[in-house]
Design a protein around this motif. Sequence first.
Motif, mmCIF file in Angstrom:
data_model
loop_
_atom_site.group_PDB
_atom_site.id
_atom_site.type_symbol
_atom_site.label_atom_id
_atom_site.label_comp_id
_atom_site.label_asym_id
_atom_site.label_seq_id
_atom_site.Cartn_x
_atom_site.Cartn_y
_atom_site.Cartn_z
ATOM 1 N N GLU A 71 126.190 69.830 -32.870
ATOM 2 C CA GLU A 71 125.658 68.482 -33.063
ATOM 3 C C GLU A 71 124.932 68.321 -34.395
ATOM 4 N N ALA A 72 124.536 69.417 -35.003
ATOM 5 C CA ALA A 72 123.786 69.356 -36.263
ATOM 6 C C ALA A 72 124.657 69.548 -37.490
ATOM 7 N N ALA A 73 125.963 69.703 -37.291
ATOM 8 C CA ALA A 73 126.851 70.105 -38.387
ATOM 9 C C ALA A 73 126.834 69.133 -39.566
ATOM 10 N N LYS A 74 126.609 67.857 -39.318
ATOM 11 C CA LYS A 74 126.685 66.863 -40.386
ATOM 12 C C LYS A 74 125.351 66.634 -41.099
ATOM 13 N N LEU A 75 124.299 67.274 -40.637
ATOM 14 C CA LEU A 75 123.002 67.088 -41.285
ATOM 15 C C LEU A 75 122.969 67.806 -42.635
ATOM 16 N N PRO A 76 122.317 67.233 -43.634
ATOM 17 C CA PRO A 76 122.238 67.905 -44.937
ATOM 18 C C PRO A 76 121.373 69.158 -44.868
ATOM 19 N N VAL A 77 121.774 70.193 -45.602
ATOM 20 C CA VAL A 77 121.044 71.454 -45.633
ATOM 21 C C VAL A 77 119.972 71.391 -46.717
ATOM 22 N N VAL A 78 118.746 71.789 -46.381
ATOM 23 C CA VAL A 78 117.645 71.710 -47.341
ATOM 24 C C VAL A 78 117.098 73.096 -47.717
ATOM 25 N N THR A 79 117.770 74.162 -47.278
ATOM 26 C CA THR A 79 117.307 75.505 -47.640
ATOM 27 C C THR A 79 118.309 76.264 -48.494
ATOM 28 N N GLY A 80 119.566 75.895 -48.470
ATOM 29 C CA GLY A 80 120.551 76.577 -49.292
ATOM 30 C C GLY A 80 120.841 77.975 -48.791
ATOM 31 N N SER A 81 121.746 78.661 -49.471
ATOM 32 C CA SER A 81 122.205 79.970 -49.010
ATOM 33 C C SER A 81 121.168 81.065 -49.184
ATOM 34 N N THR A 82 120.069 80.762 -49.894
ATOM 35 C CA THR A 82 119.035 81.776 -50.101
ATOM 36 C C THR A 82 117.891 81.656 -49.111
#
Length: 392
Positions: free
Chosen positions: A150-161
């Motif tokens: 359900e959260a898949a479309k939310l923007p990521v604010v932490t990045g891969s690091t």
Amino acid sequence: MGAVRPGIIRKWRLRPPPRRVAAVTAALVLAAAATACGGGGSAPTAAGGSVTATRNPVLPWSQLKPLADPRTYQGPTTATVADADITPVTTAPHPVLPASVTDNQGTKVTVRSVDRILALDLYGTLSATVYGLGLGGELVGRDQSTGFPEAAKLPVVTGSTHQLNAEAILKLHPTVLITDSTLGPWDVVLQMRSAGIPVVVVDAKRGIATVRPLVDQVAAALGVRAEGKLLGDRLDTQIAAEKAQIAKVVPAEPARRLRVEFLYVRGQAGVYYIFGQGSGADSLIDAVGGVDVATRAGIKGFSPLNAEALAKTRPDVIIMMTLGLQSVGGVDGALKLPGVAQTPAGRQRRIVDMSDYQVLSFGPLTAPVLDGLARALYAPGQDPATVPAGAR
């Protein structure tokens, strides 16, 4: 935020210093490997497999035939949850606001609006908990580790690091930020507070025993204590029922109980660790009826993987994160790690992998995770969804 270079552990400057050093340090070990595992799904607690594959066909336990002696099974297994979707306790929560709490670091925080929520941590637990409380519609972003469908479309604010990105957070105009000491740098948290955003820091420790307290902390911060009690009661019931079911299939004879070890590996970064007491893996192994050989050997938190340590612990089964297993070239690659091939698990190729999103998250999916692991340990290959590890 600057990138965390592979193999380097950075200590975030917290106020006051965290007391649970083992949990936080183990989390930083995970973060230290993130940069070398490029791509959105390659962070240490990111998913193995697609987040859109929400349901897997499983048989009821009554139709399974648990092994009389699970130590004799040969070959790898992928553990899966029957349903990766999170069912909220209500679709119409009633926040009582303003909500005033003293957070896990002793800071008094008042939350006046839950219209735009960010819940960020290394494990993806906090967003899942917010969703379970019925406030999923108010989530405006997610961390790299949040992987429930359900959260898949939310923007990521932490990045891969796995670092807090001040610009990305401010862009979403959150009315409350819930986080813990597994993410940093702390200067970003202070910046959010200076910008007028209420920041609630919750407990960073993860394990079966922390599931209910973490729900209570998040619920209190968001003014939904009643919903928190409903979710906490539900999770307590589900976990207790799952542990009771698992107890029925664990060999009664102590000598036949599986000796289990959790290895955290990131081949691209050259990061290889045994997770022991206080890492969360110990709680997981205990809950599925395994013998936690790392803890018995005196390993606390995490310890670098070496042949000597594995010779001492002698696991029958090794549990790994799916992406970690893939990062070393699958089962064949794992057998080339120091000492692995010489263990009973290595000789039997007995490696169980599970999605990085799920295996150590200890949130609303705790009971399904225990169920999936138990099936892989005691009735491997009997569910239609079970496939050889690394074959996906």
